[in-house]
Design a protein around this motif. Structure first.
Motif, PDB file in Angstrom:
ATOM      1  N   LEU A  59      12.066 -11.989  -8.321  1.00 13.36           N
ATOM      2  CA  LEU A  59      11.496 -11.200  -9.337  1.00 13.36           C
ATOM      3  C   LEU A  59      11.079 -11.585 -10.466  1.00 13.36           C
ATOM      4  O   LEU A  59       9.737 -11.246 -10.866  1.00 13.36           O
ATOM      5  CB  LEU A  59      12.619  -9.774  -9.452  1.00 13.36           C
ATOM      6  CG  LEU A  59      12.099  -8.592 -10.092  1.00 13.36           C
ATOM      7  CD1 LEU A  59      10.876  -8.017  -9.118  1.00 13.36           C
ATOM      8  CD2 LEU A  59      13.128  -7.736 -10.467  1.00 13.36           C
TER       9      LEU A  59
ATOM     10  N   ARG B 250       6.351  -3.921  -7.758  1.00 16.51           N
ATOM     11  CA  ARG B 250       7.036  -2.696  -7.381  1.00 16.51           C
ATOM     12  C   ARG B 250       8.037  -3.474  -6.368  1.00 16.51           C
ATOM     13  O   ARG B 250       9.058  -2.882  -5.906  1.00 16.51           O
ATOM     14  CB  ARG B 250       6.093  -1.687  -6.604  1.00 16.51           C
ATOM     15  CG  ARG B 250       5.344  -1.091  -7.702  1.00 16.51           C
ATOM     16  CD  ARG B 250       4.885   0.415  -7.124  1.00 16.51           C
ATOM     17  NE  ARG B 250       4.429   0.357  -5.591  1.00 16.51           N
ATOM     18  CZ  ARG B 250       3.269   0.673  -5.154  1.00 16.51           C
ATOM     19  NH1 ARG B 250       2.467   1.323  -5.861  1.00 16.51           N
ATOM     20  NH2 ARG B 250       3.042   0.739  -3.886  1.00 16.51           N
ATOM     21  N   TRP B 251       7.790  -4.522  -5.336  1.00 12.81           N
ATOM     22  CA  TRP B 251       8.442  -5.029  -4.718  1.00 12.81           C
ATOM     23  C   TRP B 251       7.860  -6.441  -4.287  1.00 12.81           C
ATOM     24  O   TRP B 251       6.646  -6.773  -4.174  1.00 12.81           O
ATOM     25  CB  TRP B 251       8.887  -4.319  -3.628  1.00 12.81           C
ATOM     26  CG  TRP B 251       7.842  -3.633  -2.673  1.00 12.81           C
ATOM     27  CD1 TRP B 251       7.148  -2.391  -2.929  1.00 12.81           C
ATOM     28  CD2 TRP B 251       7.404  -4.112  -1.423  1.00 12.81           C
ATOM     29  NE1 TRP B 251       6.142  -2.182  -1.784  1.00 12.81           N
ATOM     30  CE2 TRP B 251       6.259  -3.286  -0.918  1.00 12.81           C
ATOM     31  CE3 TRP B 251       7.528  -5.120  -0.701  1.00 12.81           C
ATOM     32  CZ2 TRP B 251       5.558  -3.433   0.078  1.00 12.81           C
ATOM     33  CZ3 TRP B 251       6.858  -5.226   0.413  1.00 12.81           C
ATOM     34  CH2 TRP B 251       5.703  -4.361   1.009  1.00 12.81           C
ATOM     35  N   SER B 252       8.565  -7.281  -3.458  1.00  8.93           N
ATOM     36  CA  SER B 252       8.222  -8.513  -3.040  1.00  8.93           C
ATOM     37  C   SER B 252       9.157  -8.729  -1.719  1.00  8.93           C
ATOM     38  O   SER B 252      10.232  -8.462  -1.510  1.00  8.93           O
ATOM     39  CB  SER B 252       8.556  -9.660  -4.024  1.00  8.93           C
ATOM     40  OG  SER B 252       8.071 -11.206  -3.587  1.00  8.93           O
TER      41      SER B 252
ATOM     42  N   VAL C  14      13.600  -8.201   1.276  1.00  8.31           N
ATOM     43  CA  VAL C  14      12.764  -7.387   0.127  1.00  8.31           C
ATOM     44  C   VAL C  14      13.321  -7.558  -0.989  1.00  8.31           C
ATOM     45  O   VAL C  14      14.619  -7.106  -1.145  1.00  8.31           O
ATOM     46  CB  VAL C  14      12.256  -5.926   0.810  1.00  8.31           C
ATOM     47  CG1 VAL C  14      11.941  -5.165  -0.236  1.00  8.31           C
ATOM     48  CG2 VAL C  14      11.754  -6.071   1.827  1.00  8.31           C
TER      49      VAL C  14
ATOM     50  N   ARG D   1      13.159  -5.735  -5.013  1.00  6.17           N
ATOM     51  CA  ARG D   1      12.580  -4.802  -5.934  1.00  6.17           C
ATOM     52  C   ARG D   1      13.187  -4.573  -7.042  1.00  6.17           C
ATOM     53  O   ARG D   1      14.429  -4.433  -7.156  1.00  6.17           O
ATOM     54  CB  ARG D   1      12.270  -3.427  -5.210  1.00  6.17           C
ATOM     55  CG  ARG D   1      13.285  -2.736  -4.803  1.00  6.17           C
ATOM     56  CD  ARG D   1      12.788  -1.298  -4.328  1.00  6.17           C
ATOM     57  NE  ARG D   1      12.357  -0.477  -5.474  1.00  6.17           N
ATOM     58  CZ  ARG D   1      11.562   0.631  -5.341  1.00  6.17           C
ATOM     59  NH1 ARG D   1      11.275   0.807  -4.074  1.00  6.17           N
ATOM     60  NH2 ARG D   1      11.094   1.108  -6.462  1.00  6.17           N
TER      61      ARG D   1
ATOM     62  N   THR E 166      18.111  -6.005  -3.472  1.00  3.83           N
ATOM     63  CA  THR E 166      17.498  -6.672  -2.443  1.00  3.83           C
ATOM     64  C   THR E 166      17.969  -6.282  -0.981  1.00  3.83           C
ATOM     65  O   THR E 166      19.167  -5.756  -0.986  1.00  3.83           O
ATOM     66  CB  THR E 166      18.387  -7.959  -2.437  1.00  3.83           C
ATOM     67  OG1 THR E 166      18.001  -8.414  -3.856  1.00  3.83           O
ATOM     68  CG2 THR E 166      17.775  -9.271  -1.593  1.00  3.83           C
TER      69      THR E 166
ATOM     70  N   GLU F 132       9.316   1.818   1.079  1.00  2.82           N
ATOM     71  CA  GLU F 132       9.125   2.389  -0.246  1.00  2.82           C
ATOM     72  C   GLU F 132       9.491   3.667  -0.600  1.00  2.82           C
ATOM     73  O   GLU F 132      10.263   4.085  -1.268  1.00  2.82           O
ATOM     74  CB  GLU F 132       7.851   1.951  -0.930  1.00  2.82           C
ATOM     75  CG  GLU F 132       7.730   2.279  -2.412  1.00  2.82           C
ATOM     76  CD  GLU F 132       6.606   1.859  -3.243  1.00  2.82           C
ATOM     77  OE1 GLU F 132       6.309   1.995  -4.404  1.00  2.82           O
ATOM     78  OE2 GLU F 132       5.932   1.223  -2.369  1.00  2.82           O
TER      79      GLU F 132
ATOM     80  N   GLU G  48      13.291   5.109  -2.236  1.00  7.29           N
ATOM     81  CA  GLU G  48      12.860   5.524  -3.724  1.00  7.29           C
ATOM     82  C   GLU G  48      13.915   6.323  -4.211  1.00  7.29           C
ATOM     83  O   GLU G  48      14.131   6.035  -5.531  1.00  7.29           O
ATOM     84  CB  GLU G  48      11.534   6.347  -3.862  1.00  7.29           C
ATOM     85  CG  GLU G  48      11.018   6.600  -5.312  1.00  7.29           C
ATOM     86  CD  GLU G  48      10.893   5.159  -5.951  1.00  7.29           C
ATOM     87  OE1 GLU G  48      10.920   5.112  -7.164  1.00  7.29           O
ATOM     88  OE2 GLU G  48      10.306   4.251  -5.333  1.00  7.29           O
TER      89      GLU G  48
END
Length: 132
Positions: free
Chosen positions: A56, A72-74, A84, A86, A95, A108, A112
């Motif tokens: 991050l 927003r995320w990686s 993932v 975020r 994670t 996403e 959320e």
């Protein structure tokens, strides 16, 4: 255990069970300290927390260097699934571990609500569970 801790564990379980393909969930602080992990024996939560915070941090720096706003995320894609990372508000990192069936396009939206709830749990006042 505090009410907040129980709520966090419940939220992580709900996210794992409801988001397509998610097999593990880790919540950590932005400095990489583990807060909670639900990964079974698939990953070391403490190690993953530190690595996710670094991911991050790199995403933030890469964004700043290229004139982008907050990430927003990686995500990393492997032969057998995804990882993932975020941000959760300003204080947390979420994670997600997933199988090959994890749908990044839907992820996403699917997570959320949980991200907002986890943020409130991390930043809200701490309460201690009542003992009976």
């Amino acid at each position: 255990m505090t009410d907040t801790s129980s709520d966090l564990i419940a939220e992580m379980g709900e996210l794992r069970d409801s988001a397509t393909g998610v097999t593990g969930v880790v919540v950590s602080a932005v400095d990489g300290l583990l807060i909670a992990a639900d990964t079974g024996d698939r990953a070391d939560g403490e190690c993953l927390s530190a690595l996710a915070a670094a991911v991050l941090g790199l995403a933030h720096r890469a964004g700043a260097a290229t004139g982008r706003d907050r990430p927003r995320w990686s995500a990393a894609c492997y032969g057998d699934g995804y990882l993932v990372v975020r941000p959760v508000g300003d204080m947390g990192v979420l994670t997600l571990l997933g199988g090959t069936d994890m749908d990044l396009a839907r992820l996403e939206g699917e997570c959320e609500r949980s991200v907002r709830r986890i943020d409130r749990l991390l930043t809200g006042p701490r309460t201690t569970a009542a003992h009976h």
